[in-house]
Design a protein around this motif. Sequence first.
Motif, PDB file in Angstrom:
ATOM      1  N   LEU A 195      36.752  46.056  31.887  1.00  0.00           N
ATOM      2  CA  LEU A 195      37.712  45.044  32.349  1.00  0.00           C
ATOM      3  C   LEU A 195      37.269  43.650  31.932  1.00  0.00           C
ATOM      4  CD1 LEU A 195      38.475  46.519  35.873  1.00  0.00           C
ATOM      5  CD2 LEU A 195      40.116  46.253  33.995  1.00  0.00           C
ATOM      6  N   ARG A 196      35.976  43.372  32.052  1.00  0.00           N
ATOM      7  CA  ARG A 196      35.465  42.052  31.648  1.00  0.00           C
ATOM      8  C   ARG A 196      35.647  41.863  30.137  1.00  0.00           C
ATOM      9  NH1 ARG A 196      35.407  37.986  33.540  1.00  0.00           N
ATOM     10  NH2 ARG A 196      33.405  37.245  32.789  1.00  0.00           N
ATOM     11  N   LYS A 240      40.066  41.576  43.409  1.00  0.00           N
ATOM     12  CA  LYS A 240      41.337  41.795  44.103  1.00  0.00           C
ATOM     13  C   LYS A 240      41.858  43.204  43.832  1.00  0.00           C
ATOM     14  CE  LYS A 240      46.024  39.954  44.355  1.00  0.00           C
ATOM     15  NZ  LYS A 240      46.967  38.989  43.778  1.00  0.00           N
ATOM     16  N   THR A 241      41.808  43.629  42.582  1.00  0.00           N
ATOM     17  CA  THR A 241      42.301  44.947  42.199  1.00  0.00           C
ATOM     18  C   THR A 241      41.512  46.064  42.860  1.00  0.00           C
ATOM     19  OG1 THR A 241      43.049  44.096  40.067  1.00  0.00           O
ATOM     20  CG2 THR A 241      42.722  46.473  40.220  1.00  0.00           C
ATOM     21  N   VAL A 263      39.428  40.089  31.843  1.00  0.00           N
ATOM     22  CA  VAL A 263      39.927  40.068  33.215  1.00  0.00           C
ATOM     23  C   VAL A 263      38.889  39.313  34.044  1.00  0.00           C
ATOM     24  CG1 VAL A 263      40.637  41.466  35.199  1.00  0.00           C
ATOM     25  CG2 VAL A 263      41.094  42.280  32.872  1.00  0.00           C
ATOM     26  N   SER A 264      39.339  38.391  34.869  1.00  0.00           N
ATOM     27  CA  SER A 264      38.419  37.568  35.646  1.00  0.00           C
ATOM     28  C   SER A 264      37.756  38.379  36.760  1.00  0.00           C
ATOM     29  CB  SER A 264      39.164  36.382  36.275  1.00  0.00           C
ATOM     30  OG  SER A 264      40.009  36.833  37.330  1.00  0.00           O
ATOM     31  N   TYR A 265      36.596  37.903  37.184  1.00  0.00           N
ATOM     32  CA  TYR A 265      35.909  38.532  38.316  1.00  0.00           C
ATOM     33  C   TYR A 265      36.828  38.554  39.536  1.00  0.00           C
ATOM     34  CZ  TYR A 265      31.418  38.233  35.866  1.00  0.00           C
ATOM     35  OH  TYR A 265      30.397  38.379  34.973  1.00  0.00           O
ATOM     36  N   ARG A 266      37.511  37.456  39.744  1.00  0.00           N
ATOM     37  CA  ARG A 266      38.388  37.343  40.906  1.00  0.00           C
ATOM     38  C   ARG A 266      39.503  38.390  40.870  1.00  0.00           C
ATOM     39  NH1 ARG A 266      37.811  33.414  44.109  1.00  0.00           N
ATOM     40  NH2 ARG A 266      36.892  32.030  42.585  1.00  0.00           N
ATOM     41  N   GLU A 267      40.096  38.601  39.698  1.00  0.00           N
ATOM     42  CA  GLU A 267      41.172  39.589  39.569  1.00  0.00           C
ATOM     43  C   GLU A 267      40.632  41.007  39.736  1.00  0.00           C
ATOM     44  OE1 GLU A 267      44.878  40.976  39.513  1.00  0.00           O
ATOM     45  OE2 GLU A 267      44.337  38.859  39.537  1.00  0.00           O
ATOM     46  N   ILE A 268      39.465  41.267  39.171  1.00  0.00           N
ATOM     47  CA  ILE A 268      38.846  42.592  39.348  1.00  0.00           C
ATOM     48  C   ILE A 268      38.571  42.839  40.824  1.00  0.00           C
ATOM     49  CG2 ILE A 268      36.823  44.026  38.867  1.00  0.00           C
ATOM     50  CD1 ILE A 268      36.644  42.515  36.135  1.00  0.00           C
ATOM     51  N   LEU A 315      34.126  39.254  45.128  1.00  0.00           N
ATOM     52  CA  LEU A 315      33.803  38.761  43.802  1.00  0.00           C
ATOM     53  C   LEU A 315      32.318  38.975  43.526  1.00  0.00           C
ATOM     54  CD1 LEU A 315      35.119  35.599  42.164  1.00  0.00           C
ATOM     55  CD2 LEU A 315      32.672  35.937  42.260  1.00  0.00           C
TER      56      LEU A 315
END
Length: 82
Positions: A46-47, A58-59, A51-56, A64
């Motif tokens: 994902l990184r 949340k998903t 994809v941001s740490y924040r979005e990961i 974080l």
Amino acid sequence: MTETVDSLETLADPAERARRAGRLLAEWPVQGARLREIRQEAVIALRAQKVSYREIAKTLGISLARVQQIEAGERGRKSKAE
């Protein structure tokens, strides 16, 4: 995995329940390590997709900081009972 463990409770023979539970317990360290590797590889992928740490976080429904720990291969720590 939950279904597998749940299915043990339906076995009528207590000896068979115990044998199967024992086999699962014996495999747990190996399978736990595999699961951690799979999760870490997924976070790294994902990184790599930017994809941001924040979005990961949340998903996955985690913090974080935990995403960053997983990416780094750090294991969670259990707090000691006081």
